[in-house]
Write a protein that holds these residues in place. Sequence first.
Motif, PDB file in Angstrom:
ATOM      1  N   GLU A  48      47.723  -8.507   5.582  1.00 32.84           N
ATOM      2  CA  GLU A  48      48.762  -7.667   6.160  1.00 32.84           C
ATOM      3  C   GLU A  48      48.291  -7.194   7.522  1.00 32.84           C
ATOM      4  O   GLU A  48      47.081  -7.087   7.771  1.00 32.84           O
ATOM      5  N   ARG A  49      49.218  -6.941   8.407  1.00 28.51           N
ATOM      6  CA  ARG A  49      48.845  -6.497   9.746  1.00 28.51           C
ATOM      7  C   ARG A  49      48.321  -5.068   9.698  1.00 28.51           C
ATOM      8  O   ARG A  49      48.945  -4.187   9.112  1.00 28.51           O
ATOM      9  N   ALA A  50      47.176  -4.860  10.343  1.00 29.47           N
ATOM     10  CA  ALA A  50      46.577  -3.521  10.400  1.00 29.47           C
ATOM     11  C   ALA A  50      47.104  -2.794  11.633  1.00 29.47           C
ATOM     12  O   ALA A  50      46.370  -2.526  12.591  1.00 29.47           O
ATOM     13  N   THR A  51      48.386  -2.467  11.613  1.00 30.69           N
ATOM     14  CA  THR A  51      49.042  -1.888  12.790  1.00 30.69           C
ATOM     15  C   THR A  51      48.556  -0.496  13.118  1.00 30.69           C
ATOM     16  O   THR A  51      48.714  -0.037  14.262  1.00 30.69           O
ATOM     17  N   GLU A  52      47.967   0.221  12.143  1.00 28.52           N
ATOM     18  CA  GLU A  52      47.514   1.589  12.401  1.00 28.52           C
ATOM     19  C   GLU A  52      46.148   1.621  13.082  1.00 28.52           C
ATOM     20  O   GLU A  52      45.722   2.674  13.576  1.00 28.52           O
ATOM     21  N   HIS A  53      45.449   0.502  13.131  1.00 24.96           N
ATOM     22  CA  HIS A  53      44.121   0.443  13.730  1.00 24.96           C
ATOM     23  C   HIS A  53      44.239   0.397  15.252  1.00 24.96           C
ATOM     24  O   HIS A  53      45.101  -0.303  15.800  1.00 24.96           O
ATOM     25  N   PRO A  54      43.396   1.143  15.998  1.00 23.63           N
ATOM     26  CA  PRO A  54      43.489   1.131  17.474  1.00 23.63           C
ATOM     27  C   PRO A  54      43.340  -0.263  18.074  1.00 23.63           C
ATOM     28  O   PRO A  54      43.945  -0.563  19.109  1.00 23.63           O
ATOM     29  N   LEU A  55      42.535  -1.130  17.446  1.00 20.62           N
ATOM     30  CA  LEU A  55      42.324  -2.463  18.004  1.00 20.62           C
ATOM     31  C   LEU A  55      43.598  -3.287  17.992  1.00 20.62           C
ATOM     32  O   LEU A  55      43.771  -4.162  18.841  1.00 20.62           O
ATOM     33  N   TYR A  56      44.501  -3.011  17.053  1.00 21.57           N
ATOM     34  CA  TYR A  56      45.758  -3.767  16.997  1.00 21.57           C
ATOM     35  C   TYR A  56      46.540  -3.583  18.300  1.00 21.57           C
ATOM     36  O   TYR A  56      47.042  -4.549  18.876  1.00 21.57           O
ATOM     37  N   GLY A  57      46.640  -2.366  18.774  1.00 26.08           N
ATOM     38  CA  GLY A  57      47.354  -2.118  20.027  1.00 26.08           C
ATOM     39  C   GLY A  57      46.653  -2.708  21.233  1.00 26.08           C
ATOM     40  O   GLY A  57      47.298  -3.158  22.183  1.00 26.08           O
ATOM     41  N   VAL A  58      45.311  -2.744  21.195  1.00 27.24           N
ATOM     42  CA  VAL A  58      44.546  -3.338  22.301  1.00 27.24           C
ATOM     43  C   VAL A  58      44.862  -4.824  22.430  1.00 27.24           C
ATOM     44  O   VAL A  58      45.053  -5.335  23.539  1.00 27.24           O
ATOM     45  N   LEU A  59      44.928  -5.513  21.301  1.00 24.03           N
ATOM     46  CA  LEU A  59      45.168  -6.960  21.314  1.00 24.03           C
ATOM     47  C   LEU A  59      46.636  -7.312  21.444  1.00 24.03           C
ATOM     48  O   LEU A  59      46.984  -8.354  22.000  1.00 24.03           O
ATOM     49  N   HIS A  60      47.504  -6.449  20.948  1.00 24.40           N
ATOM     50  CA  HIS A  60      48.927  -6.793  20.851  1.00 24.40           C
ATOM     51  C   HIS A  60      49.753  -6.219  21.986  1.00 24.40           C
ATOM     52  O   HIS A  60      50.774  -6.814  22.364  1.00 24.40           O
ATOM     53  N   ASP A  61      49.334  -5.083  22.558  1.00 21.16           N
ATOM     54  CA  ASP A  61      50.179  -4.394  23.544  1.00 21.16           C
ATOM     55  C   ASP A  61      49.505  -4.278  24.907  1.00 21.16           C
ATOM     56  O   ASP A  61      49.892  -4.961  25.851  1.00 21.16           O
ATOM     57  N   ALA A  62      48.496  -3.401  25.004  1.00 19.52           N
ATOM     58  CA  ALA A  62      47.849  -3.152  26.299  1.00 19.52           C
ATOM     59  C   ALA A  62      46.372  -2.880  26.080  1.00 19.52           C
ATOM     60  O   ALA A  62      46.016  -1.916  25.391  1.00 19.52           O
ATOM     61  N   PRO A  63      45.480  -3.675  26.657  1.00 22.04           N
ATOM     62  CA  PRO A  63      44.045  -3.463  26.465  1.00 22.04           C
ATOM     63  C   PRO A  63      43.454  -2.384  27.355  1.00 22.04           C
ATOM     64  O   PRO A  63      42.378  -1.865  27.072  1.00 22.04           O
ATOM     65  N   ASN A  64      44.139  -2.078  28.455  1.00 14.65           N
ATOM     66  CA  ASN A  64      43.655  -1.041  29.378  1.00 14.65           C
ATOM     67  C   ASN A  64      44.847  -0.463  30.122  1.00 14.65           C
ATOM     68  O   ASN A  64      46.000  -0.810  29.830  1.00 14.65           O
ATOM     69  N   GLY A  65      44.573   0.389  31.096  1.00 14.69           N
ATOM     70  CA  GLY A  65      45.657   1.097  31.769  1.00 14.69           C
ATOM     71  C   GLY A  65      46.397   0.299  32.817  1.00 14.69           C
ATOM     72  O   GLY A  65      47.430   0.759  33.318  1.00 14.69           O
ATOM     73  N   VAL A  66      45.921  -0.893  33.181  1.00 18.02           N
ATOM     74  CA  VAL A  66      46.544  -1.646  34.270  1.00 18.02           C
ATOM     75  C   VAL A  66      47.003  -3.045  33.860  1.00 18.02           C
ATOM     76  O   VAL A  66      47.652  -3.724  34.651  1.00 18.02           O
ATOM     77  N   MET A  67      46.685  -3.482  32.666  1.00 18.81           N
ATOM     78  CA  MET A  67      47.033  -4.840  32.223  1.00 18.81           C
ATOM     79  C   MET A  67      47.834  -4.802  30.939  1.00 18.81           C
ATOM     80  O   MET A  67      47.647  -3.922  30.101  1.00 18.81           O
ATOM     81  N   THR A  68      48.715  -5.792  30.810  1.00 16.41           N
ATOM     82  CA  THR A  68      49.345  -6.033  29.514  1.00 16.41           C
ATOM     83  C   THR A  68      48.420  -6.932  28.690  1.00 16.41           C
ATOM     84  O   THR A  68      47.480  -7.538  29.227  1.00 16.41           O
ATOM     85  N   ALA A  69      48.693  -7.025  27.398  1.00 13.95           N
ATOM     86  CA  ALA A  69      47.881  -7.889  26.551  1.00 13.95           C
ATOM     87  C   ALA A  69      47.979  -9.342  27.009  1.00 13.95           C
ATOM     88  O   ALA A  69      46.984 -10.079  26.997  1.00 13.95           O
ATOM     89  N   PHE A  70      49.165  -9.762  27.444  1.00 17.40           N
ATOM     90  CA  PHE A  70      49.343 -11.140  27.929  1.00 17.40           C
ATOM     91  C   PHE A  70      48.458 -11.390  29.147  1.00 17.40           C
ATOM     92  O   PHE A  70      47.759 -12.402  29.230  1.00 17.40           O
ATOM     93  N   GLU A  71      48.480 -10.480  30.113  1.00 14.92           N
ATOM     94  CA  GLU A  71      47.717 -10.676  31.343  1.00 14.92           C
ATOM     95  C   GLU A  71      46.219 -10.706  31.077  1.00 14.92           C
ATOM     96  O   GLU A  71      45.495 -11.537  31.642  1.00 14.92           O
TER      97      GLU A  71
END
Length: 376
Positions: A48-71
């Motif tokens: 199951e997806r661990a959506t509550e874990h902080p790493l999920y958002g880093v990999l799926h949404d935004a890893p830092n303040g200036v980049m998207t996960a895709f970039e």
Amino acid sequence: MNGGTGAYVDPQRASGLATAGACISLVSQALASVPLNLYRRTANGGRERATEHPLYGVLHDAPNGVMTAFEAREMLIANLLISGNAYAVLDWNARGQVVGLDPIDPGRVVVERLESGRLRYRVTDRNGSVRVYLQDEILHLRYRLARDGVMGLSPIQLARETISLALTQQDAAAGMAARGNRPSGALVFPQMIGREGKESALGKLKAKIEADTLTSNVLVLDGGVEWKSFSMTARDAEFLESRKLTNLDICRIWGVPPTVVGILDHGTYSNVEMESRALVVRCLAPVARRVEQAMNVALLPTGSRRTLFVEHDLAGLQRGDMKARYEGYRIGREWGWLSPNEIRGWENMPAIDGGDEYLSPLNMTPIDARVGGPTE
């Protein structure tokens, strides 16, 4: 680094080749576009997806303040395919979880092996200052391990002779284009004309050729003068065919099917579809697994790896067209290993009530359960 043809090969110039750039862009963009999820293993052997874990958002949404996960992922994979190494600085919180990931230029990183066997990274910032990071603070992706077991080998370095040939051919084509694709040659006079006569003839010929008129490529030679060409045309030298073969060799460097990057000389409807699938199986999947395993080691502590893992979802690239997908869904549904909600989830549709039930074919029962017991 120099290739056998004499052309200087560096990563930036090599990746500027049209076919090489297309291969790098294709692989990096394709993998950056598919979901990269953090999963948790469940008690029944599922996930199951661990959506509550902080790493999920880093990999799926935004890893830092200036980049998207895709970039960020596109940058990491492109660096991996060009230089053979890709790095990112990790940001850990007090609970031992990665909450940020900042990709850095491989050219600014020096890797050292300590006496303990662990690695240390010296990173030079844009201001020239050097900061030292320990192994736990860096995500290090490697294309292929060198003999030292530390650094990755650049695909461009491994195939420098092929890249050098392609660069030499590109420079030759640019030189011919700069001359208007006019062959070089000589004016042959039937008698001696002296130095001044030669200079006058060359000056007039140059002025005629470089004239910006519709008849600049038309020459009128009299007095027994002949034009002797001592260079072959591109067709005579099979120059265009050799460039095509070199482009195929460049595709082989990264394992990209030629039709996927627009080389359609031998493309048909059937083999284009098969090569698109081959792209996923033979090219994207190995790179994805390389990235996943490096991230599992670097981004998850040892204890967390027992229940959590990072994985790409390549199913969307392998499902084929609508008819093939729906036929596969029908087989899976009728034979009992797919539920309606699983199928709807893959098609980005919401779940329905009662959609978690599985079918069981009536004609598929254990032999011992049949009336009269097993047959001989």
